[in-house]
Design a protein around this motif. Structure first.
Motif, short mmCIF file in Angstrom:
data_model
loop_
_atom_site.label_atom_id
_atom_site.label_comp_id
_atom_site.label_asym_id
_atom_site.label_seq_id
_atom_site.Cartn_x
_atom_site.Cartn_y
_atom_site.Cartn_z
N UNK A 149 1.37 -0.79 -0.29
CA UNK A 149 0.15 0.31 -0.01
C UNK A 149 0.66 0.99 -0.01
N UNK A 150 2.06 0.97 0.07
CA UNK A 150 3.32 2.43 0.75
C UNK A 150 2.94 2.89 -1.08
N UNK A 151 3.18 4.50 -0.79
CA UNK A 151 2.96 5.68 -2.03
C UNK A 151 4.25 4.84 -3.27
N UNK A 152 5.17 4.89 -2.89
CA UNK A 152 5.81 3.61 -3.54
C UNK A 152 5.23 2.62 -4.94
N UNK A 153 5.09 2.54 -4.26
CA UNK A 153 4.43 0.25 -4.58
C UNK A 153 3.90 0.78 -5.75
N UNK A 154 4.24 0.40 -7.03
CA UNK A 154 3.67 0.40 -8.59
C UNK A 154 3.94 1.62 -9.48
N UNK A 155 5.17 2.80 -8.58
CA UNK A 155 5.54 3.19 -9.96
C UNK A 155 6.71 3.31 -10.06
N UNK A 156 7.28 3.71 -11.17
CA UNK A 156 8.53 3.28 -11.80
C UNK A 156 8.49 2.31 -12.27
N UNK A 157 9.80 1.63 -12.61
CA UNK A 157 10.01 0.13 -13.67
C UNK A 157 9.46 -1.42 -13.19
N UNK A 158 8.92 -2.15 -13.34
CA UNK A 158 8.90 -2.96 -12.35
C UNK A 158 9.64 -4.38 -13.42
N UNK A 159 11.00 -4.10 -12.01
CA UNK A 159 11.76 -5.21 -12.59
C UNK A 159 11.89 -6.18 -12.45
N UNK A 160 10.97 -6.72 -11.43
CA UNK A 160 10.40 -8.22 -11.10
C UNK A 160 8.91 -8.17 -10.59
N UNK A 161 8.00 -9.35 -9.89
CA UNK A 161 6.90 -8.74 -9.33
C UNK A 161 7.51 -7.74 -7.88
N UNK A 162 6.35 -7.68 -8.16
CA UNK A 162 6.26 -6.10 -6.65
C UNK A 162 7.96 -6.02 -6.72
N UNK A 163 8.51 -5.28 -7.66
CA UNK A 163 9.70 -5.06 -7.69
C UNK A 163 10.27 -4.01 -8.17
N UNK A 164 10.25 -2.75 -7.88
CA UNK A 164 10.32 -1.42 -8.14
C UNK A 164 11.44 -0.22 -8.50
N UNK A 165 12.04 -0.11 -9.78
CA UNK A 165 13.27 0.90 -9.52
C UNK A 165 12.01 2.18 -9.10
N UNK A 166 12.46 2.68 -7.93
CA UNK A 166 11.86 4.14 -8.05
C UNK A 166 12.33 5.32 -7.92
N UNK A 167 11.95 6.32 -9.13
CA UNK A 167 12.18 6.97 -9.71
C UNK A 167 12.05 8.13 -8.64
N UNK A 168 11.20 8.00 -7.93
CA UNK A 168 10.37 9.16 -6.92
C UNK A 168 10.87 8.90 -4.70
N UNK A 169 12.17 8.40 -4.93
CA UNK A 169 12.57 7.97 -3.64
C UNK A 169 13.48 8.58 -3.48
N UNK A 170 14.32 8.98 -2.02
CA UNK A 170 14.91 9.85 -1.26
C UNK A 170 17.13 9.90 -2.42
#
Ligand SMILES: C[S@@+](CC[C@H](N)C(=O)[O-])C[C@H]1O[C@@H](n2cnc3c(N)ncnc32)[C@H](O)[C@@H]1O
Length: 222
Positions: A149-170
């Motif tokens: 449910x975290x705000x970063x989930x689902x954003x950025x490239x999904x590199x594997x299941x439930x695993x994201x390359x986050x561009x909007x993190x610190x």
């Protein structure tokens, strides 16, 4: 130690000019956890992925014997200086989560606060198994990681299941694995699961209000 892309991103963050003051104040839930523990009963703690060392310092100030590890040389060098300034003895190692080489059964408490989800699902599971080996019987593992449910989930490239390359993190560009409760229960099957709680609220992600939703997990080596 061979550096992964995530390691390089964190090293750049810790050695850069961003304001790190938030990372120097211990999290209230960690202080609460420390206050429930006795350094006589569980003397040896490890801060796994310590960052600048706010929780290692808090453990040491509460009378625990604490070691700290992190892949970032800048973060560990900050902790060394901080401990020296406070006349605290905190042995440190610059190493990967899995590469600390401590003998099995070295610790009574392992804290890994917002660390072990940086990478793949396999790394997350391997880190939990590694901590199981590092703990003595009856030892405690306290860790946090984001929920789905975290705000970063689902954003950025999904590199594997439930695993994201986050561009909007610190630390833009690092990879996060997002666990659900069933995952945690499976990965923790060798532990006695004392509590798995959600911590949720809002934070300012570079000026934008964003939901954070993290698991706080406390488990005991049976
Ligand atoms: C979000 S920061 C948290 C730091 C610290 N636990 C705290 O609460 O202040 C994540 C830290 O984990 C470290 N880290 C991430 N992946 C790692 C890995 N595979 N091995 C070692 N350290 C890692 C980073 O270098 C960074 O210092």
């Amino acid at each position: 130690m061979e550096k992964t892309k995530n390691n390089r991103i964190w090293e750049a963050y810790w050695s850069g000019d961003d304001d790190h003051s938030w990372w120097k104040r211990p999290a209230p839930d960690v202080l609460e956890f420390i206050s429930t523990q006795s350094p006589e009963e569980r003397p040896n703690a490890l801060d796994l992925g310590s960052g600048l060392g706010r929780h290692a310092i808090a453990f040491a100030q509460a009378g625990f014997s604490v070691n700290a590890t992190d892949a970032s040389e800048s973060a560990i060098s900050h902790l060394r200086k901080w401990a020296e300034d406070l006349s605290l003895e905190i042995p440190t190692r610059v190493c990967d989560v899995l590469g600390d080489s401590f003998p099995n059964g070295s610790f009574d408490i392992v804290l890994s606060y917002n660390v072990i989800y940086h990478g793949s699902r396999n790394l997350f599971a391997a880190a939990i198994n590694h901590v199981h080996a590092l703990l003595r019987k009856g030892g405690l593992f306290y860790f946090t990681c984001p929920t789905r449910e975290d705000g970063k989930y689902g954003f950025g490239e999904e590199v594997a299941l439930h695993t994201y390359l986050c561009e909007k993190s610190v630390t833009p560009g690092d990879i996060h694995y997002f666990a659900d409760k069933m995952d945690l229960e499976n990965f923790l099957s060798a532990f006695r699961q004392l509590s798995i709680e959600k911590d949720e609220g809002y934070w300012s992600n570079r000026g934008v209000q964003q939901l954070y939703s993290n698991w706080r997990v406390l488990a005991e080596k049976a």
